[in-house]
Enzyme design. Sequence first.
Site, PDB file in Angstrom:
ATOM      1  N   ASP A 184       2.218   3.002 -10.234  1.00  0.00           N
ATOM      2  CA  ASP A 184       1.662   3.176  -8.901  1.00  0.00           C
ATOM      3  C   ASP A 184       0.318   2.447  -8.921  1.00  0.00           C
ATOM      4  O   ASP A 184      -0.216   2.117  -9.993  1.00  0.00           O
ATOM      5  CB  ASP A 184       1.516   4.654  -8.531  1.00  0.00           C
TER       6      ASP A 184
HETATM    7  C1  BGC Z   1       1.060   4.797  -3.221  1.00  0.00           C
HETATM    8  C2  BGC Z   1       2.390   4.091  -3.386  1.00  0.00           C
HETATM    9  C3  BGC Z   1       2.337   2.741  -2.742  1.00  0.00           C
HETATM   10  C4  BGC Z   1       1.194   1.960  -3.327  1.00  0.00           C
HETATM   11  C5  BGC Z   1       1.039   0.576  -2.719  1.00  0.00           C
HETATM   12  C6  BGC Z   1      -0.103   3.939  -3.655  1.00  0.00           C
HETATM   13  O1  BGC Z   1      -1.307   4.515  -3.280  1.00  0.00           O
HETATM   14  O2  BGC Z   1       1.055   6.004  -3.950  1.00  0.00           O
HETATM   15  O3  BGC Z   1       3.418   4.867  -2.832  1.00  0.00           O
HETATM   16  O4  BGC Z   1       3.548   2.091  -2.915  1.00  0.00           O
HETATM   17  O5  BGC Z   1      -0.025   2.651  -3.095  1.00  0.00           O
HETATM   18  O6  BGC Z   1       0.588   0.670  -1.412  1.00  0.00           O
END
Ligand code: BGC
Length: 603
Positions: A231
């Site tokens: 993530d």
């Molecule tokens: C989120 C993800 C997301 C990523 C990119 C993170 O803060 O938890 O679900 O895909 O950001 O935007």
Amino acid sequence: MDKSINELLSALTLAEKASLCAGLNMWMTKGIERLNIPPVHMYDGTNGIRKTNSDEEMGITTENVPATCYPTGSAIGSSWNTELLHEVGVALGRESKTMDVELLLGPGVNMKSTPLGGRNFEYYSEDPYLTGELGAAFINGIQSEGVGASVKHFAGNNQEFEKMVTSSEIDERTLREIYLSAFERIIKKSDPWTVMCSYNLLNGTYTSENEHLLNDILREEWGYEGVVLSDWTAVNDRIRGLKAGLDLEMPGPANYNAKAIIEAVQNGSLSEEQLDRSVGRILKLVERVTGKKDMDSSPDSDYHALARKAAAESIVLLKNENAILPLGQESISSIAVIGRFAKKPRIQGAGSAKVTPTNVDIPWDEIKNLAGDATTINYAEGYPEDDSINDEIIKESVSLAMNSDVAVLFVGQPEYAESEMHDLQGIDLPEHQVKLILAVAAVQPKCIVVTSSGSALAMRPWVQHVPGVIHSWLSGQGMGKVIADVLFGQTNPSGKLSETFPVKLSDNPSHMRIRGENGKLYYREGLFVGYRYYDRKELAPQFPFGHGLSYTSFSYTDLEVSQTHTGVTVSFQLKNTGKRKGKKLFNCMFTMKSAHGPVQRKN
Ligand code: BGC
């Protein structure tokens, strides 16, 4: 790519390999021009594509390239319809290709074990089986178009509060039966090209470097061979992460970690084979993406129509006393439409899943269209944007409702209450909205309430005073038209709650562990998540998991239950005994047989 993965691994320098293990920027992997290795372009994509205007944009951007906004996870989860999820997945794959998106960061399939989870709207259900089936269908749809999916957030990320420093403490049985089960089903049924680890620690170790989770379970037991990516900024110790099987760090560049990888290989604390395993998987992803690039991209599909179709299967009719709905059974000369959401609907949640929609159906416009010229429609805003108490606004609504034949109230969780990065404070409607409903219901017995939220709502202070309740969830850009269609009977509602709506927050089994203590969140309710708890405790919820009414009626006869070596077979004759067409739902999730052949459907 014109070389095989093995050839590329031999041709790459150590520095190049290390650099491939992180992104180039927010949304791209790194390419290596001299070896013809192109980058992969990825963007968020749970209920629509969030493609930022630039690949360098940091943080959660709110204005992005317009894309179709489908119902959010909890909404479409209430369709219980794997065929629909597949169809939406295919459409997302096609739209991705027209936008040069090669990998979609979705779906989110975490369990909704607390109704306060700030990202609950993104997730399908409190039930692992339902979630797993829907998630697999969605991914199979996306990937059938040659676009990759990323199932997330693996694992034990069920709330937003201090998620980056909190350890989800979950015993092994609960972990496997509740929190990993949907992921396992999805890995086995749809082989997502990537898996995104979560931010949190799981039983004391960050998931981005959790050997037990990534190596023992995901790779060894489930046989997963795709890419595990982090993530965004979830990497803690990059070397431990690589050893545990975290292939790709996002976003990039991660120059410091690239240097650490080179040093670790040089000093022997990371073997080059371990590095090659991850680089090989990343190259395989590049191969998958580029191999399917020339597939037709069908730019002319009517995605808005599909967004409406999906909304029509998501919306749940919760209450319909004395068949107050659909409207128009008796002649109506005036309707009071009350509540800001009638003109500014909440079609989705906030955070990284938020899409800039291509088009938004407005309930107010659609109600006016369907009611026709003979019916007067009036509007009152009902509550102020900040939900502060304002008796004047309530009085205006009451007087409008009193002087109309019917009142339709649009209420729900405000956007500020329900978003990525923070959990909900409660599951009741804001105090002002509750006062509004009670005041309107006191003067207008024909009072229909349309609620919006991405998570369960508590309705007890007011639900017993109104005859009709429609839960519209956050059902995407087609939601406004569908609400009007349901109100006037053009659509027969068929959604079934994908999670339990308790009478009050403290009835939920997670209530005693909300937020955690000293960086640890003990999942003390164990297996008793959602309906499992209410059943065991014999505690009546407001609306149970699976609840959802229809404008028609059904009868079930010849019920037989028999045990087989693989499980239990339930068979019965099902008949539509009403006057309207019902929705065939069950054979999308379950295969059903009866002693007299397949279950009969009579619409
Ligand atoms: C989120 C993800 C997301 C990523 C990119 C993170 O803060 O938890 O679900 O895909 O950001 O935007």
